[in-house]
Motif scaffolding. Structure first.
Motif, PDB file in Angstrom:
ATOM      1  N   SER A 276      75.284  34.943  14.133  1.00 19.42           N
ATOM      2  CA  SER A 276      75.351  34.725  12.692  1.00 19.42           C
ATOM      3  C   SER A 276      76.778  34.429  12.250  1.00 19.42           C
ATOM      4  O   SER A 276      77.025  33.484  11.488  1.00 19.42           O
ATOM      5  CB  SER A 276      74.814  35.954  11.954  1.00 19.42           C
ATOM      6  N   LEU A 277      77.718  35.224  12.729  1.00 23.15           N
ATOM      7  CA  LEU A 277      79.111  35.044  12.318  1.00 23.15           C
ATOM      8  C   LEU A 277      79.705  33.745  12.847  1.00 23.15           C
ATOM      9  O   LEU A 277      80.448  33.053  12.140  1.00 23.15           O
ATOM     10  CB  LEU A 277      79.944  36.236  12.792  1.00 23.15           C
ATOM     11  N   VAL A 278      79.378  33.408  14.099  1.00 29.99           N
ATOM     12  CA  VAL A 278      79.883  32.148  14.671  1.00 29.99           C
ATOM     13  C   VAL A 278      79.348  30.959  13.862  1.00 29.99           C
ATOM     14  O   VAL A 278      80.087  30.014  13.553  1.00 29.99           O
ATOM     15  CB  VAL A 278      79.483  32.037  16.152  1.00 29.99           C
ATOM     16  N   THR A 279      78.059  31.005  13.526  1.00 30.07           N
ATOM     17  CA  THR A 279      77.471  29.930  12.722  1.00 30.07           C
ATOM     18  C   THR A 279      78.134  29.851  11.347  1.00 30.07           C
ATOM     19  O   THR A 279      78.486  28.764  10.867  1.00 30.07           O
ATOM     20  CB  THR A 279      75.957  30.157  12.549  1.00 30.07           C
ATOM     21  N   ALA A 280      78.331  31.011  10.720  1.00 29.33           N
ATOM     22  CA  ALA A 280      78.900  31.054   9.375  1.00 29.33           C
ATOM     23  C   ALA A 280      80.349  30.574   9.361  1.00 29.33           C
ATOM     24  O   ALA A 280      80.735  29.745   8.523  1.00 29.33           O
ATOM     25  CB  ALA A 280      78.802  32.466   8.808  1.00 29.33           C
ATOM     26  N   VAL A 281      81.137  31.098  10.274  1.00 32.66           N
ATOM     27  CA  VAL A 281      82.555  30.721  10.317  1.00 32.66           C
ATOM     28  C   VAL A 281      82.704  29.257  10.719  1.00 32.66           C
ATOM     29  O   VAL A 281      83.512  28.512  10.147  1.00 32.66           O
ATOM     30  CB  VAL A 281      83.325  31.640  11.287  1.00 32.66           C
ATOM     31  N   GLY A 282      81.914  28.828  11.709  1.00 33.13           N
ATOM     32  CA  GLY A 282      81.977  27.428  12.123  1.00 33.13           C
ATOM     33  C   GLY A 282      81.611  26.484  10.992  1.00 33.13           C
ATOM     34  O   GLY A 282      82.276  25.454  10.787  1.00 33.13           O
ATOM     35  N   TYR A 283      80.587  26.830  10.252  1.00 33.69           N
ATOM     36  CA  TYR A 283      80.166  26.006   9.116  1.00 33.69           C
ATOM     37  C   TYR A 283      81.249  25.974   8.039  1.00 33.69           C
ATOM     38  O   TYR A 283      81.537  24.920   7.463  1.00 33.69           O
ATOM     39  CB  TYR A 283      78.859  26.554   8.554  1.00 33.69           C
ATOM     40  N   GLN A 284      81.888  27.132   7.800  1.00 32.73           N
ATOM     41  CA  GLN A 284      82.954  27.179   6.796  1.00 32.73           C
ATOM     42  C   GLN A 284      84.149  26.309   7.220  1.00 32.73           C
ATOM     43  O   GLN A 284      84.758  25.632   6.386  1.00 32.73           O
ATOM     44  CB  GLN A 284      83.407  28.624   6.580  1.00 32.73           C
ATOM     45  N   VAL A 285      84.463  26.335   8.504  1.00 29.10           N
ATOM     46  CA  VAL A 285      85.558  25.494   9.008  1.00 29.10           C
ATOM     47  C   VAL A 285      85.235  24.016   8.792  1.00 29.10           C
ATOM     48  O   VAL A 285      86.095  23.231   8.372  1.00 29.10           O
ATOM     49  CB  VAL A 285      85.826  25.787  10.500  1.00 29.10           C
ATOM     50  N   VAL A 286      84.006  23.636   9.066  1.00 30.62           N
ATOM     51  CA  VAL A 286      83.596  22.242   8.854  1.00 30.62           C
ATOM     52  C   VAL A 286      83.715  21.879   7.375  1.00 30.62           C
ATOM     53  O   VAL A 286      84.181  20.790   7.019  1.00 30.62           O
ATOM     54  CB  VAL A 286      82.151  22.024   9.356  1.00 30.62           C
ATOM     55  N   LEU A 287      83.292  22.783   6.492  1.00 30.98           N
ATOM     56  CA  LEU A 287      83.398  22.528   5.057  1.00 30.98           C
ATOM     57  C   LEU A 287      84.846  22.292   4.642  1.00 30.98           C
ATOM     58  O   LEU A 287      85.149  21.395   3.839  1.00 30.98           O
ATOM     59  CB  LEU A 287      82.819  23.700   4.252  1.00 30.98           C
TER      60      LEU A 287
END
Length: 481
Positions: A276-287
């Motif tokens: 969950s955290l990897v997905t969330a942080v990765g998505y935030q980095v992309v944003l």
């Protein structure tokens, strides 16, 4: 629907900035508060041991009407409403002795036999009450938002901010994730490899097809009757059913990590929290590092055809996937059977993970230096952490009430029948609620409804949904979509 009225309704739910998290917590605290009063009535008076028309009426008032009132008439006085609900429970606690006796502790030679014969995933009162309350709040809000009696600060935020309805969307996904943890737990406890990827994908598609079909039906109905739409919510064609429908295939792929984690002896709660955290942080980095955030918020909606027309739904899907995984992580330690000796351990886990998600959310906020605003439209990192924090706090509150009042009691004694019914056929009731919402909006001008007529419509609406849910439960019918 006249074009002018359609535009008015679209404007009514557009460009909103939300409210404070503290107010949202107070408004939603009515659900644990009503469970406290239910528990007091049950344990001190045995009020719900016989369930007749009077008991249904009281149950309906506590489980549904109180929640409706907290989001409408008492929206500016949530603390007062909570005090009004809890006060009778305090009086009952002080004035009446306990009506239900705690069962005697079983002898040691019987413990192993009872444990081995108990179901692997027993029904737990606090989970049912949590899921049932979440469903009632969701059903109330999706129609109430079209009336002026429902404050605009509770409606979905346009870009940045927090609101009651923003938590509702995420909570629905989080709750679904909790219940999806069962298959992973079974494989982990049995120390066996999960199904091959192809078999998992096949099962996932079977679960997805009904949801995708509902999404298509909703799309056709909305476009067919020229229904007022808030396009920036999900996009021109996307809706919440599509988000739910595309989750199972991705989860089937992510479950490939479970066998490896099991062989290494890693707790599945940590595995899915990390995912969950990897997905969330990765998505935030992309944003932040690409042009995705700007494209979703202000980009040309017709630049890339269907993709740009539905940019909110497509982009936010990563955030909802992360929320679903956080829900799965929570289900890993709340769903399995626990013995009396483990109950304090479960309490520590529930409280500990609630603190983890809450502190993680606080770290992303302005005061801690990261200065990232919450955005339900993007389903960004702070939104994900806020939803996880909110839901684990709700689970903690319901568990504390169950532990304080019903420790050792049977499941049927500890669960309001209305919430049991909403939990049992939640998705079907949610679908019916969406249909009723459309019918009401087509039939009357909700913007011109004064307070009393609006409350009459909303109370009748939630009563019909409650009667439907309880009726299905009485008939022992479970509608799987």
């Amino acid at each position: 629907m006249a074009q002018s009225l359609k535009n008015l309704k679209q404007d009514f739910v557009s460009n909103l900035t939300g409210g404070t998290i503290n107010e949202i917590n107070l408004v939603t605290a009515v659900a644990p508060a009503t469970y406290i009063l239910y528990a007091a009535l049950q344990t001190r008076l045995g009020f719900f041991k016989y369930y007749g028309p009077l008991q249904f009426a009281v149950d309906f008032l506590l489980s549904a009407v109180a929640i409706l009132f907290s989001t409408t008439l008492y929206s500016s006085f949530p603390l007062l409403l909570n005090l009004l609900i809890v006060s009778p429970a305090i009086l009952l606690h002080l004035g009446q002795s306990r009506n239900t006796k705690r069962p005697a502790k079983p002898r040691s030679q019987n413990v192993e036999k009872e444990t081995s014969s108990a179901p692997e995933f027993p029904k737990k009162a606090f989970i049912t009450v949590y899921r049932g309350s979440m469903m009632v709040i969701t059903c109330c809000a999706i129609l109430a938002v079209d009336f002026r009696v429902f404050p605009r600060r509770f409606a979905k935020v346009e870009n940045w901010g927090t609101s009651l309805m923003d938590t509702g969307v995420g909570s629905f996904v989080f709750s679904a994730g909790m219940m999806s943890a069962k298959s992973v737990i079974k494989d982990y406890l049995a120390k066996r490899a999960s199904e091959p990827l192809g078999a998992r994908l096949k099962s996932a598609m079977r679960a997805s097809l009904p949801l995708l079909a509902l999404g298509i039906v909703r799309l056709i109905m909305v476009k067919g009757v020229d229904y007022a739409e808030h396009v920036t919510e999900y996009g021109v064609h996307w809706n919440f059913f599509f988000t739910l429908g595309f989750l199972p295939p991705l989860l089937a792929i992510l479950q490939s990590v479970s066998p490896a984690a099991s062989r290494m002896g890693i707790n599945p709660t940590f595995v899915y929290t990390l995912l969950s955290l990897v997905t969330a942080v990765g998505y935030q980095v992309v944003l932040e590092k690409t042009g995705l955030k700007a494209f979703v918020l202000v980009g040309n909606r017709n630049q890339y055809g269907l993709i740009s027309q539905n940019k909110e739904g497509i982009s936010s899907f990563a955030g909802y996937l992360s929320i679903f995984l956080a829900g799965m992580a929570t289900g890993m330690y709340t769903l399995p059977r626990d013995t009396q000796s483990q109950r304090f351990g479960l309490l520590k886990k529930i409280v500990g993970w609630c603190l983890f998600w809450t502190i993680s959310f606080m770290i992303t906020k302005e005061r801690w230096g990261f200065d990232i605003a919450v955005s339900r439209r993007l389903a960004n990192l702070p939104y994900i952490l806020w939803v996880a924090s909110f839901n684990t706090a709700q689970v903690t509150a319901f568990y504390l009430v169950e532990r304080g009042y019903f420790r050792g009691a049977e499941y049927s004694v500890a669960v309001p029948k209305v919430l049991e019914a909403f939990n049992r056929n939640g998705l079907a009731i949610f679908l019916v609620a969406n249909l009723f919402t459309g019918v009401v909006n087509i039939s009357i001008n909700t913007l011109e409804c004064r307070r009393i007529p609006a409350m009459g419509v909303l109370t009748s609406y939630i009563l019909v949904l409650t009667l439907l849910a309880v009726g299905l439960d009485v008939k022992n019918l479970s509608i799987k979509l």
